[in-house]
Write a protein that holds these residues in place. Structure first.
Motif, PDB file in Angstrom:
ATOM      1  N   GLN A  98      41.581 -11.289  18.744  1.00  0.00           N
ATOM      2  CA  GLN A  98      42.634 -12.118  19.320  1.00  0.00           C
ATOM      3  C   GLN A  98      43.919 -12.004  18.509  1.00  0.00           C
ATOM      4  O   GLN A  98      45.025 -11.982  19.074  1.00  0.00           O
ATOM      5  N   ASN A 150      49.689 -18.041  15.485  1.00  0.00           N
ATOM      6  CA  ASN A 150      48.774 -19.101  15.917  1.00  0.00           C
ATOM      7  C   ASN A 150      48.107 -19.703  14.685  1.00  0.00           C
ATOM      8  O   ASN A 150      47.218 -19.102  14.081  1.00  0.00           O
ATOM      9  N   VAL A 152      46.069 -22.189  14.227  1.00  0.00           N
ATOM     10  CA  VAL A 152      44.641 -22.503  14.316  1.00  0.00           C
ATOM     11  C   VAL A 152      43.829 -21.238  14.093  1.00  0.00           C
ATOM     12  O   VAL A 152      42.891 -21.202  13.273  1.00  0.00           O
TER      13      VAL A 152
ATOM     14  N   GLU B  84      51.221 -26.536  18.794  1.00  0.00           N
ATOM     15  CA  GLU B  84      49.857 -26.580  18.274  1.00  0.00           C
ATOM     16  C   GLU B  84      48.844 -26.659  19.408  1.00  0.00           C
ATOM     17  O   GLU B  84      47.772 -26.045  19.364  1.00  0.00           O
ATOM     18  N   ASP B  87      48.216 -23.334  20.728  1.00  0.00           N
ATOM     19  CA  ASP B  87      47.388 -22.571  19.793  1.00  0.00           C
ATOM     20  C   ASP B  87      45.917 -22.970  19.924  1.00  0.00           C
ATOM     21  O   ASP B  87      45.017 -22.118  19.914  1.00  0.00           O
ATOM     22  N   ILE B  88      45.693 -24.267  20.020  1.00  0.00           N
ATOM     23  CA  ILE B  88      44.315 -24.749  20.105  1.00  0.00           C
ATOM     24  C   ILE B  88      43.652 -24.255  21.378  1.00  0.00           C
ATOM     25  O   ILE B  88      42.521 -23.758  21.362  1.00  0.00           O
ATOM     26  N   GLU B  90      44.412 -21.678  23.205  1.00  0.00           N
ATOM     27  CA  GLU B  90      44.201 -20.233  23.169  1.00  0.00           C
ATOM     28  C   GLU B  90      42.983 -19.880  22.319  1.00  0.00           C
ATOM     29  O   GLU B  90      42.139 -19.076  22.720  1.00  0.00           O
ATOM     30  N   ARG B 163      39.802 -31.581  19.060  1.00  0.00           N
ATOM     31  CA  ARG B 163      41.262 -31.686  19.009  1.00  0.00           C
ATOM     32  C   ARG B 163      41.856 -31.705  20.413  1.00  0.00           C
ATOM     33  O   ARG B 163      42.951 -32.241  20.619  1.00  0.00           O
TER      34      ARG B 163
END
Lengths: 235, 235
Positions: A98, A150, A152, B84, B87-88, B90, B163
């Motif tokens: 990814q 990203n 995370v 964020e 991002d989470i 994805e 989250r």
DNA sequence: GTATACATTAATGCATACAATCTTCGAGAT
DNA sequence: ATCTCGAAGATTGTATGCATTAATGTATAC
């Protein structure tokens, strides 16, 4: 309120942070080996802080899977089983694919430059054969993940890469990282060319190579899990 | 002082665990909302433990991204930014695809049965419209990840799913989860048929639906981030 | 000679005391 | 009235002391 300047969002004070960072580096550079005990007061003495601080640092290392934490028995450097090692490698490959997919879309010339600089660092460390070589090889992947944008994803890559250091320490024989560096360079080249297929293939191949080096040589008696050894001498 | 409900006898380590679990559930069921403050004293009183224990629990919640921890200012329920959140989501999709890929290979009839039971629970909770409905919807995905047999993957899925509850609380309007349950059933059906393509498509579609419900309705004034509101009135 | 029971040692689990820091609120000046 | 400064209160940061538990050493019984 004015413009929000985000302060460091890390855990409490910078003191447990530095203990955490120090221990983490020692683990990743394999100065501390899997199975080694980590008594709170000794660590506290060395770092000049109280056990309270040390416990916070240990808790974080535990959350990241770098140390085991048994009730009333304290902390030890984690000893991932072969099964855990496979889980980590599988997850790592999933995450890093990814990362590459994202970077193909958004990598900048400046990013490429930073990656090149890092590989240069790796080569220099490899020449002197210092303990930093192992760490830098992992940090290449952490840098890739950070550049993906990203956060995370980057955090998870950081964790699995760190834990891979443990796996290498446990199951792999001392390795020359030269091939790793070449593979890192291949990944950079593919990213520069925006060649997604080649980049992912290069990453897959690289991680597969690392995995094989780690797991296929697991006959090496390097690990310190006394029980599994004693089992063979008890009968 | 309140009466400590916890028995003082059992070996601890379980104590910070129960504080952690209690806070986590309160967050996921949206009893505690993003931005809410979490003073150590108050939590310690309610759970009948000292601040030492509370701090350990808070540190763990911070490591999992559920709370923010600012030095000298204490803990607050995390308020993921839109960036964020993306991002989470994805990362979550990346991880859950891997979960499905594993399950297609190794899912058992017994696993399918547990999943069916869980969906039944979800339907019941949805009928009573209790706070458990939100939690159970997420726990379906956590169960999937656990059944995949990859513990590392399962831990990360657990985190991103948790989250996501925060993100829904911040940006989504109150949602009827009926469609989610139907989609969960579709995933189970595809798994039972060992139909990998359909299973992954179902998961993709499901997560995309959740993402859209969360992020596309972000015009809703529900969130408490004053800055983004002021930004629109400042010019 | 072996094994069990007990004493000793060492390490962790936890609460609390105190220090450092932030927040609030009010007094005084402009 | 508003702003500034400062003191009081509240909250977190850290160290330390005591209790609890595991590990080790020793002695005694068989």
């Amino acid at each position: 309120m004015n413009v929000p300047i985000r302060k460091p969002k890390t855990t409490s004070g910078t003191r447990s942070e530095s203990v955490y960072a120090g221990l983490r580096r020692a683990i990743i550079e394999q100065a501390l080996m899997p199975g080694d005990k980590l008594p709170e007061d000794i660590i506290g003495d060395r770092f000049g802080v109280s056990r309270t601080i040390v416990r916070a640092a240990l808790a974080r290392l535990h959350a990241e899977g770098l140390i085991d934490l048994q009730p009333n028995k304290g902390a030890t450097i984690a000893q991932p089983s072969l099964s855990e090692a496979q889980d980590i490698f599988e997850t790592r490959m999933c995450l890093e694919r990814q990362v590459i997919a994202r970077l193909i879309e958004k990598v900048t010339d400046r990013d490429i430059e930073r990656l090149e600089q890092h590989v240069a660092l790796e080569m220099k460390a490899n020449a002197h054969d210092g303990p930093a070589a192992i760490r830098l090889a992992g940090e290449f992947h952490i840098l890739l993940a950070a550049l993906s944008g990203n956060g995370v994803l980057a955090r998870y890559v950081n964790e699995v890469v760190s834990r891979c250091s443990l796996i290498l320490a446990l199951y792999s024989r001392p390795h020359s990282s030269d091939c790793s560096i070449n593979e890192h360079q291949q990944i950079i080249d593919a990213l520069r060319a925006r060649d997604g297929r080649t980049a992912i293939d290069a990453m897959d191949h690289h991680l597969q190579a690392v995995t094989d080096r780690a797991l296929l040589s697991s006959n090496s008696e390097k690990h310190r899990d006394i029980r599994s050894i004693l089992d063979r001498y008890a009968s």
